[in-house]
Each structure stands twice: as structure tokens, then as C-alpha cells.
Design an enzyme around this catalytic site. Structure first.
Site, PDB file in Angstrom:
ATOM      1  N   LYS A 254       0.895  -1.172   0.000  1.00 37.90           N
ATOM      2  CA  LYS A 254       0.000   0.000   0.000  1.00 37.90           C
ATOM      3  C   LYS A 254       0.926   1.212   0.000  1.00 37.90           C
ATOM      4  O   LYS A 254       1.222   1.805   1.046  1.00 37.90           O
ATOM      5  CB  LYS A 254      -0.936  -0.026   1.208  1.00 37.90           C
ATOM      6  CG  LYS A 254      -2.107   0.946   1.065  1.00 37.90           C
ATOM      7  CD  LYS A 254      -3.160   0.684   2.134  1.00 37.90           C
ATOM      8  CE  LYS A 254      -4.250   1.740   2.116  1.00 37.90           C
ATOM      9  NZ  LYS A 254      -5.174   1.619   0.971  1.00 37.90           N
ATOM     10  N   ALA A 255       1.430   1.502  -1.185  1.00 35.44           N
ATOM     11  CA  ALA A 255       2.476   2.510  -1.357  1.00 35.44           C
ATOM     12  C   ALA A 255       1.903   3.777  -1.980  1.00 35.44           C
ATOM     13  O   ALA A 255       1.068   3.706  -2.890  1.00 35.44           O
ATOM     14  CB  ALA A 255       3.586   1.954  -2.244  1.00 35.44           C
TER      15      ALA A 255
END
Length: 289
Positions: A158-159
Site C-alpha cells: 500500500k504505497a
């Protein structure tokens, strides 16, 4: 509490301590601002309890690992930070944002191994992500961008960098009077919305994209478990765009979105049917249990 997100009363947990909301600042030469070295989690607290909190903390650490950015806190330390932030702001029902990033340090090029990894937790009161779509169904545009291949970027993280095309696509959707956009992936399969996973209903069975190039959302996993517990068949598979016309119902899932019915995707329309309403209500009950 309302107004600009940088000008509020309250506290934010920053690198191990609670600081005044307005003082929770970073330097302009923070690596993350220039090179997207940042991962985050979005979580919701209901009645003082953060839903699936530990799973979110574990995923944050995994995202950091995938970006070669070891996060200097344990799951237990992150859990305490989240609840400390909630308590400091006096919230029982709130959105919780945990973010970790490469800060300013000796490196100011692409490499950043010498720069500290910093962590913050902020929380605020936040209502329905799609406004009144809960009742009548959200309207989605189809994004012109495609979700990238796992060979080009760590799609399981979850960048922050993975959200660049989400912002662009959501802006384009809103300009057309839609509330979100649906992405196809690099192969042309139906993928996800800008911040939520997608589910479809046909003949009483549920179909959802297999998360081989998208984030396997924590809410997504919860909903699949709930559907199976109700005895409903769930097909996790590749879905072609031409199949959209054949589905009767559709909904989105995500921590912010919760379970949001979809009424339209491009030219395709869906009913806010009994199964969609049932799963939305069941999720509401589960998170508050």
C-alpha cells in the site's frame, strides 16, 4: 472538527510521541516528497475499537519491507500508537491514517538508505466516503490509466506512489459527475476502483477480480469470508470488461468506502439489490460488534 487538514486542534502521534496537530510537520527535503518513498494504512475505529487493526499494522510493516524501507516499530508499538492517538483526540468513531516514509537525512538522490524511516498516526472524524451513494449507488467512470504489472512495481504494497494514477483518474471522474473510476489492469482485466475493491453479482453468485495485480484489501477479504459464511458462492477470477453488461449488482469495498453500492460503471447500470443491501448491513453490524 473541520477545515484544512493542517490547521486543526488535536494531537498527532509522530515518531514515538504525541505532538500538537499544527506542529506535526516535516522538512521540505524529506525523501518521500520527492521520490514517493512512503507507505500507509487507512483504518476505521467504531465505538473505540479499530477494525482489523492488527492486520493493518502487519500490512504496513510488509509494505515497508517491499519498498526496502524497514519500519522501526513493532506491531504492538503501532497498535499502542493508534490507540494513543485516538484517546488524545477523544474519538470513538474515526478514520485512522498511519503513514511511514523516508525522511530528510544525508541522502537527497534516488537512494535513501541513510535517511531515517519516520512514522505518524493521525485520526479524524470522517463520514461516508461516497456521500449518499450508500442509498442509490455510486456512479463510476472508466479510467484511461491501467493498474501496472507486478513486474513494474510492488503491487502488494500500500504505497503512496501507486496512488498517483488514482488521483488523476478520480479527478477525471469527478469532472464528469462521477464519484470514482474503475481501472482495468495492464492485461485489460477489470481491476479495482481508485481506493476500493469491486464485487459483482450474477444469478445469486458473486464475482470479484483475483488480486494478482492489485491490493488484496482487508475489507475485501472480510467480505469474501462473510459471503462464504452466508453460503454464497464467490468466484475470484479474471473478469473481462465485456462481462460488465451481464452483471446485475455491483459494490465497492474498502476501509473508507466500507460497502458502497454501485449504480453505474460507464454505460453499464446495476440495481442496488437485496444481496448488496444485505452485505452492506452485515458489514455495518460486524464492524460495530
Amino acid at each position: 472538527m473541520a477545515g484544512s487538514y493542517d490547521d486543526r486542534d488535536g494531537k498527532i502521534w509522530l515518531d514515538g510521541q504525541l505532538v500538537e496537530w499544527r506542529d506535526a510537520n516535516v522538512h521540505i527535503l524529506s525523501h518521500a516528497l520527492h521520490y514517493a518513498s512512503s507507505v500507509f494504512e487507512g483504518e476505521r475505529a467504531y465505538n473505540g475499537k479499530i477494525f482489523k487493526s492488527v492486520a493493518h499494522s502487519e500490512r504496513l510493516l510488509k509494505s515497508g519491507e517491499l519498498l526496502d524501507m524497514p519500519i522501526p516499530y513493532t506491531v504492538d508499538e503501532l497498535e499502542k500508537a493508534k490507540y494513543d492517538a485516538l484517546a488524545a483526540n477523544g474519538f470513538k468513531d474515526a478514520y485512522v491514517r498511519v503513514v511511514a516514509w523516508r525522511g530528510a537525512g544525508e541522502d537527497m538522490g534516488v537512494a535513501s538508505a541513510k535517511n531515517p524511516v519516520r512514522v505518524a498516526v493521525a485520526c479524524w472524524e470522517w463520514g461516508a466516503y461516497y456521500g449518499d451513494a450508500k442509498m442509490k449507488g455510486a456512479k463510476l467512470d472508466i479510467a484511461k490509466w491501467k493498474r501496472p504489472s507486478p513486474e513494474t512495481i510492488p503491487t502488494a504494497a500500500k504505497a503512496a506512489g501507486l496512488y498517483m494514477i488514482c488521483t488523476m483518474s478520480k479527478h477525471a471522474a469527478e469532472a464528469k459527475g462521477c464519484s470514482d473510476a474503475l481501472f482495468y489492469d495492464y492485461r485489460g482485466y477489470v481491476a479495482e476502483a481508485t481506493g476500493a475493491n469491486v464485487f459483482f453479482v450474477k444469478d445469486g453468485e458473486v464475482h470479484t477480480p483475483i488480486p494478482d495485480a492489485i491490493l488484496n484489501g482487508i475489507t475485501r477479504q472480510t467480505i469474501i469470508e462473510m459471503l462464504k459464511d452466508k453460503g454464497i458462492t464467490v468466484h475470484e477470477r479474471h473478469i473481462m470488461p465485456e462481462e460488465l453488461a451481464s452483471f446485475e449488482q455491483c459494490w465497492l469495498t474498502g476501509t473508507a468506502a466500507e460497502v458502497t453500492p454501485v449504480g453505474q460503471i460507464g454505460e453499464h447500470t446495476f440495481e442496488v439489490g437485496a444481496l448488496t443491501r444485505d452485505i452492506a448491513e452485515s458489514y455495518e453490524a460486524l464492524v460495530r460488534a
